[in-house]
Design a protein around this motif. Structure first.
Motif, PDB file in Angstrom:
ATOM      1  N   MET A  59       0.837  -1.191   0.000  1.00 14.44           N
ATOM      2  CA  MET A  59       0.000   0.000   0.000  1.00 14.44           C
ATOM      3  C   MET A  59       0.877   1.247   0.000  1.00 14.44           C
ATOM      4  SD  MET A  59      -3.178  -1.280   0.287  1.00 14.44           S
ATOM      5  CE  MET A  59      -4.332  -0.253   1.176  1.00 14.44           C
ATOM      6  N   GLY A  60       0.324   2.337  -0.477  1.00 12.11           N
ATOM      7  CA  GLY A  60       1.061   3.583  -0.485  1.00 12.11           C
ATOM      8  C   GLY A  60       0.827   4.372   0.787  1.00 12.11           C
ATOM      9  N   GLN A  61       1.909   4.776   1.436  1.00 10.76           N
ATOM     10  CA  GLN A  61       1.830   5.623   2.616  1.00 10.76           C
ATOM     11  C   GLN A  61       2.372   7.004   2.241  1.00 10.76           C
ATOM     12  OE1 GLN A  61       2.864   3.617   6.507  1.00 10.76           O
ATOM     13  NE2 GLN A  61       3.773   2.110   5.123  1.00 10.76           N
ATOM     14  N   VAL A  62       1.544   8.004   2.461  1.00 11.21           N
ATOM     15  CA  VAL A  62       1.854   9.357   1.993  1.00 11.21           C
ATOM     16  C   VAL A  62       1.592  10.351   3.120  1.00 11.21           C
ATOM     17  CG1 VAL A  62       1.187  11.166   0.341  1.00 11.21           C
ATOM     18  CG2 VAL A  62       1.262   8.768  -0.393  1.00 11.21           C
ATOM     19  N   GLN A  63       2.439  11.360   3.226  1.00 12.94           N
ATOM     20  CA  GLN A  63       2.223  12.456   4.162  1.00 12.94           C
ATOM     21  C   GLN A  63       2.041  13.749   3.394  1.00 12.94           C
ATOM     22  OE1 GLN A  63       5.712  12.233   6.685  1.00 12.94           O
ATOM     23  NE2 GLN A  63       4.611  11.045   8.232  1.00 12.94           N
ATOM     24  N   LEU A  64       1.055  14.542   3.818  1.00 14.17           N
ATOM     25  CA  LEU A  64       0.839  15.880   3.273  1.00 14.17           C
ATOM     26  C   LEU A  64       1.098  16.891   4.378  1.00 14.17           C
ATOM     27  CD1 LEU A  64      -2.476  15.490   1.201  1.00 14.17           C
ATOM     28  CD2 LEU A  64      -0.118  15.195   0.426  1.00 14.17           C
ATOM     29  N   PHE A 130      -2.085  13.836  -7.017  1.00 14.43           N
ATOM     30  CA  PHE A 130      -1.912  14.768  -5.902  1.00 14.43           C
ATOM     31  C   PHE A 130      -0.975  15.911  -6.296  1.00 14.43           C
ATOM     32  CE2 PHE A 130      -2.746  11.036  -2.883  1.00 14.43           C
ATOM     33  CZ  PHE A 130      -4.040  11.437  -2.623  1.00 14.43           C
ATOM     34  N   ASN A 131       0.159  15.550  -6.843  1.00 10.76           N
ATOM     35  CA  ASN A 131       1.151  16.563  -7.195  1.00 10.76           C
ATOM     36  C   ASN A 131       0.623  17.553  -8.229  1.00 10.76           C
ATOM     37  OD1 ASN A 131       3.280  15.839  -5.475  1.00 10.76           O
ATOM     38  ND2 ASN A 131       3.962  14.219  -6.866  1.00 10.76           N
ATOM     39  N   ALA A 132      -0.237  17.068  -9.132  1.00 14.02           N
ATOM     40  CA  ALA A 132      -0.805  17.950 -10.156  1.00 14.02           C
ATOM     41  C   ALA A 132      -1.886  18.869  -9.584  1.00 14.02           C
ATOM     42  CB  ALA A 132      -1.390  17.119 -11.289  1.00 14.02           C
ATOM     43  N   GLN A 133      -2.585  18.403  -8.553  1.00 16.03           N
ATOM     44  CA  GLN A 133      -3.738  19.142  -8.043  1.00 16.03           C
ATOM     45  C   GLN A 133      -3.437  19.990  -6.809  1.00 16.03           C
ATOM     46  OE1 GLN A 133      -6.737  19.212  -9.574  1.00 16.03           O
ATOM     47  NE2 GLN A 133      -5.934  17.866 -11.175  1.00 16.03           N
ATOM     48  N   LEU A 134      -2.482  19.569  -5.993  1.00 13.12           N
ATOM     49  CA  LEU A 134      -2.225  20.275  -4.740  1.00 13.12           C
ATOM     50  C   LEU A 134      -1.397  21.533  -4.981  1.00 13.12           C
ATOM     51  CD1 LEU A 134      -1.430  17.214  -2.427  1.00 13.12           C
ATOM     52  CD2 LEU A 134      -3.579  18.510  -2.578  1.00 13.12           C
ATOM     53  N   THR A 139       3.329  20.097   0.823  1.00 14.93           N
ATOM     54  CA  THR A 139       4.419  19.184   0.496  1.00 14.93           C
ATOM     55  C   THR A 139       3.968  17.738   0.640  1.00 14.93           C
ATOM     56  OG1 THR A 139       6.034  20.781   1.321  1.00 14.93           O
ATOM     57  CG2 THR A 139       6.781  18.506   1.065  1.00 14.93           C
ATOM     58  N   LEU A 140       4.234  16.933  -0.376  1.00 12.73           N
ATOM     59  CA  LEU A 140       3.891  15.509  -0.353  1.00 12.73           C
ATOM     60  C   LEU A 140       5.157  14.678  -0.162  1.00 12.73           C
ATOM     61  CD1 LEU A 140       1.476  13.596  -2.668  1.00 12.73           C
ATOM     62  CD2 LEU A 140       3.807  12.763  -2.395  1.00 12.73           C
ATOM     63  N   SER A 141       5.081  13.730   0.771  1.00  7.86           N
ATOM     64  CA  SER A 141       6.192  12.796   0.998  1.00  7.86           C
ATOM     65  C   SER A 141       5.679  11.378   0.867  1.00  7.86           C
ATOM     66  CB  SER A 141       6.792  12.995   2.396  1.00  7.86           C
ATOM     67  OG  SER A 141       7.232  14.318   2.587  1.00  7.86           O
ATOM     68  N   HIS A 142       6.317  10.594   0.007  1.00  7.97           N
ATOM     69  CA  HIS A 142       5.986   9.183  -0.157  1.00  7.97           C
ATOM     70  C   HIS A 142       6.867   8.379   0.798  1.00  7.97           C
ATOM     71  CE1 HIS A 142       5.693   5.467  -3.026  1.00  7.97           C
ATOM     72  NE2 HIS A 142       5.042   5.300  -1.892  1.00  7.97           N
ATOM     73  N   MET A 143       6.257   7.695   1.745  1.00  8.33           N
ATOM     74  CA  MET A 143       6.998   6.998   2.800  1.00  8.33           C
ATOM     75  C   MET A 143       7.478   5.629   2.295  1.00  8.33           C
ATOM     76  SD  MET A 143       4.340   8.033   5.833  1.00  8.33           S
ATOM     77  CE  MET A 143       5.113   7.012   7.097  1.00  8.33           C
ATOM     78  N   GLU A 144       8.398   5.653   1.362  1.00  8.76           N
ATOM     79  CA  GLU A 144       8.850   4.418   0.728  1.00  8.76           C
ATOM     80  C   GLU A 144       9.705   3.551   1.646  1.00  8.76           C
ATOM     81  OE1 GLU A 144       9.482   4.766  -3.782  1.00  8.76           O
ATOM     82  OE2 GLU A 144      10.131   6.732  -3.034  1.00  8.76           O
ATOM     83  N   ASP A 145      10.204   4.122   2.728  1.00  6.29           N
ATOM     84  CA  ASP A 145      11.040   3.356   3.653  1.00  6.29           C
ATOM     85  C   ASP A 145      10.254   2.821   4.845  1.00  6.29           C
ATOM     86  OD1 ASP A 145      13.320   3.795   2.110  1.00  6.29           O
ATOM     87  OD2 ASP A 145      13.718   5.717   3.080  1.00  6.29           O
ATOM     88  N   SER A 146       8.921   2.821   4.730  1.00  2.00           N
ATOM     89  CA  SER A 146       8.077   2.305   5.808  1.00  2.00           C
ATOM     90  C   SER A 146       7.297   1.089   5.329  1.00  2.00           C
ATOM     91  CB  SER A 146       7.093   3.380   6.286  1.00  2.00           C
ATOM     92  OG  SER A 146       7.766   4.440   6.916  1.00  2.00           O
ATOM     93  N   ALA A 147       7.186   0.097   6.198  1.00  3.28           N
ATOM     94  CA  ALA A 147       6.339  -1.074   5.957  1.00  3.28           C
ATOM     95  C   ALA A 147       4.996  -0.837   6.641  1.00  3.28           C
ATOM     96  CB  ALA A 147       7.008  -2.328   6.498  1.00  3.28           C
ATOM     97  N   LEU A 148       3.996  -1.624   6.265  1.00  3.71           N
ATOM     98  CA  LEU A 148       2.671  -1.513   6.872  1.00  3.71           C
ATOM     99  C   LEU A 148       2.149  -2.913   7.166  1.00  3.71           C
ATOM    100  CD1 LEU A 148       0.493   0.598   7.658  1.00  3.71           C
ATOM    101  CD2 LEU A 148      -0.554   0.208   5.419  1.00  3.71           C
TER     102      LEU A 148
END
Length: 381
Positions: A59-64, A130-134, A139-148
């Motif tokens: 799954m994608g984990q994202v922070q705004l 998100f990047n196109a609309q926000l 600021t958007l951060s993709h938490m690629e170094d996190s597991a869920l």
């Protein structure tokens, strides 16, 4: 060509750990994922009675982050995000400009930023959208170094309590004091965890965001407990089907609007009144029940499971709808399904005919969830 595709599949942080438990791995959402360990039926029933550990790191984990993040997100989702209190979670829908559903997602107000969990198969498209609309100040951060990880089942809280996880700040609740759709930051020793009381099985449980480098330590500690076993994608799918929960890319997609998907609850009253989200004109034109088709639950009259893609037909055999999810319910011991049918046939108890491989199968429209939810909700005062 298929060989090249297989070579490009990503591996989960727990890939070798899953294989050590004897998992059967399959391609899913661009990853090699564990579909089962002991068997789908056994894993499903274990989760209903005890607690199952699911790896949902695809799954994608994202922070705004940014002062206007909530208002900016509301431009493309119909949920009331600006009114979301710290530590609270909201299910909402990512909508295209024509109202079609691009994804469904969970949004948490952490008190510092917005934390989003989006579907694995759509996460890169979601992030691009998100990047196109926000606006630039968000600021958007993709938490690629996190597991869920998802710990699900009636014994989930009992198991999690044994790990002695503490709140990140004194006076905050421990994880097992959270109610459904609440979340917070925690520490397990010196490892930071983001824990929410949520999931997609219909059972009580938790989703745990953990730095990928510590995921195996956490999974091993949980599965060392007598209440917990690792569970694969197969049982996750049968559990969410029993819970009446739609799966993106199957039960909804960009060609489906929220009312058609029977997701009216995701259209908050305040946002309906404002009407200032993506596709609002098209979406609200259908609200609350002005649509030609609707997602419904089906009980199959017989023992033959019906699968995604089977055709709903009228008395003359004409195609009038389609099955989007289907399978055998281990809890009910009978086949169940979800399908889109004409709204005139969407009432509970209506007899429906499904054609699969040239065979007509009788079904009955049923209320969802098929199996009652077991969420740990906050008592009403």
């Amino acid at each position: 060509m298929s060989d090249n595709k297989t070579e490009t599949l990503k591996k989960l942080p727990l890939d070798s750990w899953h294989r050590g438990f004897g998992a059967r791995m399959v391609p899913f959402a661009g990853y090699e994922m564990p579909v089962q360990f002991e068997g789908v039926m056994a894993e499903h029933l274990w989760t209903r009675e005890y607690a199952g550990l699911f790896d949902v790191s695809h799954m994608g984990q994202v922070q705004l982050e940014g002062e206007g993040a909530a208002d900016a997100l509301e431009a493309i989702v119909p949920g009331n995000i600006s009114a979301l209190g710290a530590g609270k979670i909201r299910y909402t829908l990512l909508l295209a400009q024509d109202g079609g559903i691009l994804d469904d997602l969970m949004v948490t107000n952490t008190g510092r930023n917005l934390y989003l969990v989006v579907n694995g198969a759509t996460k890169h498209d979601d992030i691009a959208y998100f990047n196109a609309q926000l606006p630039s100040d968000v600021t958007l951060s993709h938490m690629e170094d996190s597991a869920l990880l998802a710990l699900q089942g009636p014994k989930a809280a009992e198991a999690l309590a044994k790990l002695n996880i503490s709140p990140m700040q004194p006076g905050w609740p421990v994880p097992t004091d959270l109610y459904f759709m609440e979340a917070g930051p925690f520490m397990w020793g010196d490892i930071p965890l983001g824990i929410s009381r949520s999931g997609y099985t219909g059972e009580d449980g938790f989703e745990i965001s953990v730095p990928a480098e510590h995921a195996e330590k956490l999974a091993a500690a949980l599965c060392a407990l007598e209440e917990v076993k690792p569970i694969g994608l197969g049982a996750r799918d049968s559990l969410r089907l029993e819970a009446g929960l739609p799966l993106y890319g199957h039960d909804m997609d960009a060609d489906v609007l929220p009312v058609e998907a029977n997701l009216n609850f995701a259209l908050s009253k305040a946002r309906r009144e404002e009407g200032n989200f993506a596709g609002a004109e098209q979406v609200l034109a259908q609200y609350p029940n002005k649509t030609d088709k609707k997602r419904v639950g089906l009980l199959v009259n017989g023992r033959q499971p019906i699968r995604e893609g089977a055709s709903v037909v009228d008395a003359d055999g004409n195609h009038i709808g389609a099955v989007t999810s289907g399978g055998f319910s281990p809890t009910l011991q009978k086949p169940i399904a979800m399908a889109y049918v004409p709204t005139a046939l969407a009432e509970t108890g209506t007899e429906i005919t499904v054609e699969q491989r040239g065979k007509a199968i009788s079904c009955t429209v049923a209320d969802m969830p098929f199996v009652p939810h077991n969420y740990h909700r906050k008592p009403k005062l």
